[in-house]
Design a protein around this motif. Structure first.
Motif, mmCIF file in Angstrom:
data_model
loop_
_atom_site.group_PDB
_atom_site.id
_atom_site.type_symbol
_atom_site.label_atom_id
_atom_site.label_comp_id
_atom_site.label_asym_id
_atom_site.label_seq_id
_atom_site.Cartn_x
_atom_site.Cartn_y
_atom_site.Cartn_z
ATOM 1 N N ALA B 188 -8.513 23.574 10.233
ATOM 2 C CA ALA B 188 -8.432 23.711 8.779
ATOM 3 C C ALA B 188 -7.242 22.936 8.201
ATOM 4 O O ALA B 188 -7.229 22.632 7.007
ATOM 5 C CB ALA B 188 -8.334 25.184 8.382
ATOM 6 N N VAL B 189 -6.266 22.580 9.028
ATOM 7 C CA VAL B 189 -5.139 21.795 8.504
ATOM 8 C C VAL B 189 -5.611 20.458 7.963
ATOM 9 O O VAL B 189 -4.924 19.827 7.167
ATOM 10 C CB VAL B 189 -4.039 21.481 9.551
ATOM 11 N N ARG B 190 -6.764 20.017 8.423
ATOM 12 C CA ARG B 190 -7.251 18.699 7.989
ATOM 13 C C ARG B 190 -7.575 18.683 6.505
ATOM 14 O O ARG B 190 -7.458 17.659 5.862
ATOM 15 C CB ARG B 190 -8.526 18.341 8.761
ATOM 16 N N TRP B 191 -8.047 19.803 5.996
ATOM 17 C CA TRP B 191 -8.467 19.799 4.594
ATOM 18 C C TRP B 191 -7.719 20.809 3.742
ATOM 19 O O TRP B 191 -7.730 20.705 2.519
ATOM 20 C CB TRP B 191 -9.984 20.041 4.480
ATOM 21 N N PHE B 192 -7.061 21.768 4.365
ATOM 22 C CA PHE B 192 -6.362 22.759 3.548
ATOM 23 C C PHE B 192 -5.169 22.156 2.820
ATOM 24 O O PHE B 192 -4.347 21.471 3.414
ATOM 25 C CB PHE B 192 -5.880 23.935 4.393
ATOM 26 N N ARG B 193 -5.101 22.399 1.521
ATOM 27 C CA ARG B 193 -3.933 21.999 0.737
ATOM 28 C C ARG B 193 -3.491 23.183 -0.107
ATOM 29 O O ARG B 193 -4.313 23.782 -0.815
ATOM 30 C CB ARG B 193 -4.270 20.828 -0.190
ATOM 31 N N PRO B 194 -2.218 23.544 -0.039
ATOM 32 C CA PRO B 194 -1.719 24.644 -0.873
ATOM 33 C C PRO B 194 -2.005 24.333 -2.344
ATOM 34 O O PRO B 194 -1.947 23.174 -2.752
ATOM 35 C CB PRO B 194 -0.209 24.627 -0.597
ATOM 36 N N GLY B 195 -2.361 25.354 -3.103
ATOM 37 C CA GLY B 195 -2.625 25.131 -4.514
ATOM 38 C C GLY B 195 -4.102 24.962 -4.823
ATOM 39 O O GLY B 195 -4.484 24.811 -5.975
ATOM 40 N N GLY B 196 -4.946 24.969 -3.798
ATOM 41 C CA GLY B 196 -6.382 24.910 -4.031
ATOM 42 C C GLY B 196 -6.911 26.271 -4.471
ATOM 43 O O GLY B 196 -6.134 27.171 -4.785
ATOM 44 N N ARG B 197 -8.233 26.406 -4.471
ATOM 45 C CA ARG B 197 -8.808 27.667 -4.938
ATOM 46 C C ARG B 197 -8.391 28.842 -4.064
ATOM 47 O O ARG B 197 -8.185 29.948 -4.539
ATOM 48 C CB ARG B 197 -10.340 27.563 -4.947
ATOM 49 N N LEU B 198 -8.308 28.593 -2.774
ATOM 50 C CA LEU B 198 -7.985 29.679 -1.861
ATOM 51 C C LEU B 198 -6.648 29.420 -1.172
ATOM 52 O O LEU B 198 -6.366 28.312 -0.723
ATOM 53 C CB LEU B 198 -9.079 29.801 -0.789
ATOM 54 N N ASN B 199 -5.814 30.452 -1.096
ATOM 55 C CA ASN B 199 -4.608 30.344 -0.274
ATOM 56 C C ASN B 199 -4.958 30.723 1.161
ATOM 57 O O ASN B 199 -6.111 31.043 1.461
ATOM 58 C CB ASN B 199 -3.500 31.240 -0.836
ATOM 59 N N THR B 200 -3.972 30.687 2.046
ATOM 60 C CA THR B 200 -4.305 30.936 3.451
ATOM 61 C C THR B 200 -4.741 32.381 3.694
ATOM 62 O O THR B 200 -5.505 32.646 4.617
ATOM 63 C CB THR B 200 -3.107 30.605 4.372
ATOM 64 N N THR B 201 -4.269 33.299 2.857
ATOM 65 C CA THR B 201 -4.713 34.687 2.998
ATOM 66 C C THR B 201 -6.201 34.797 2.679
ATOM 67 O O THR B 201 -6.970 35.421 3.428
ATOM 68 C CB THR B 201 -3.920 35.610 2.044
ATOM 69 N N GLY B 202 -6.606 34.168 1.569
ATOM 70 C CA GLY B 202 -8.013 34.182 1.196
ATOM 71 C C GLY B 202 -8.880 33.519 2.245
ATOM 72 O O GLY B 202 -9.980 33.989 2.563
#
Lengths: 226, 226
Positions: B188-202
């Motif tokens: 998921a690090v490949r596409w996860f960016r902070p500030g998107g619709r979902l945070n890491t908790t979501g």
DNA sequence: GTCTATACGGCGATAGAC
DNA sequence: GTCTATCGCCGTATAGAC
């Protein structure tokens, strides 16, 4: 017939750019060199693989490689475009067959896992060197993103259709779900080895079970609507 | 307190090898350089990142880097061992808290996703350059495999316990299941960016739902025993 | 702790003989 | 289609001045 099926246009420039000689013997040599290079790229990474190593593997000198390819980038281009053309063609075919969203998605999962063996090297390169290739100057590898976008559209269509039909739970995010499915399939090249306990078919069925029905036994929890 | 908790011994050599100066100012500089390097490694790949680029980023010349590190490998070593030490410590802590297998696994999934933000660069490097680093001559990066093995044992323990308790379906392969969970989280690090619709908790809760209960609505299929 | 200066090797790629 | 020979560049790393 190892060449492209007529299920749609080629999605990658390199594939259509490539000359199609009549005899085929000239391009067999070329294809062989691409395969050797792909294995090295997969094992050591694109940048860490030198043209001398590729030539060594083929039993020639590095200068001779440039009779077949005009650069190292051209080689990796051919590795990736061959894989992506095959993949996209098979996804398109699966969509043409049709079925319920669950059936179509299952088939797409099977297609993904089934590419693991024939395209192991290409998938590994795609995973490890994707970012680097996209960061290179020029638009040469922009087709990687184009192919990815078309594939994403195909998956999202099915996931959303399944939710609309009440077949899939409405409280999951389609895009997020697609990404997790996609990543789970491709990342399996890291550890999958032919000859293990499970072949790619078994792998696909295992994942399809987990994907649709989950790990838990008994009643489902938190089935609230959107 | 940013240093290691006393939840267990360091699992990586570099972490225990590292000197612990009293003032901390000397190592703050070093840590800063490691962070800059980690970002570059993540963005361009370890091999494609040059010591000159790292030095540029820090506003010094490449030769000056060698006052802090004796090689480029030492830098990436520190990037990865810092992450792995943190991860393993948190897994150990979760196991000590205990609970049902489903509860413990859920917590381990949460821990995994929660590292995505603070350790984004390290995880990216781990994913992209794992094979290359292991292929280097010498045993320098053998601890990567050691850490991976300990983590695998922790996950397998919980999956098997859940199956034994009838909490998880018996017809899935524990090792395969672990690998797929692990890969889904890290990739998921490949596409996860902070500030998107979902945070890491979501993200974690979304995946926990999918993992245990699956995508499908309605009755489960193929619930046969082992 | 940083800079200047540089050693040394390996890199991708080229030109022309065979 | 391959080899010989080589170019120019850039990689990591080092030594010693400041």
């Amino acid at each position: 017939m190892p060449t492209r099926k007529n299920a749609g246009p080629a999605v990658t420039p390199a594939a259509s750019r490539r000359p199609r000689p009549s005899g085929g013997s000239a391009s067999e040599r070329r294809d062989h060199l691409v395969k050797l290079a792909a294995e090295l790229f997969a094992r050591k990474g694109f940048q860490a693989t030198t043209v001398r190593q590729i030539a060594d593997e083929a039993g020639i000198l590095s200068g001779s490689l440039y009779h077949h390819f005009d650069s190292k980038e051209t080689i990796v281009d051919e590795v990736l475009s061959t894989f992506l053309d095959d993949l996209v063609a098979r996804y398109r075919a699966a969509l043409e067959v049709g079925g319920t969203p669950r059936e179509v998605l299952s088939e797409m999962v099977r297609i993904g896992f089934s590419t693991l063996e024939p395209h192991r090297a290409a998938i590994t390169v795609m995973q490890n060197d994707w970012n680097y290739l996209l960061s290179l100057p020029g638009d040469r590898f922009a087709y990687l993103m184009k192919a990815e976008e078309e594939v994403e559209r195909m998956w999202l269509e099915q996931i959303k259709a399944g939710q609309a039909a009440g077949e899939f739970r409405p409280d999951v995010d389609p895009k997020l779900t697609y990404r997790m499915i996609r990543d789970t399939i491709w990342v399996a090249v890291r550890w999958f080895r032919p000859g293990g306990r499970l072949n790619t078919t078994g792998l696909a069925e295992h994942y399809i079970t987990m994907l649709f029905d989950g790990l838990a036994t008994g009643e489902r929890t938190s089935q609230q609507g959107s």
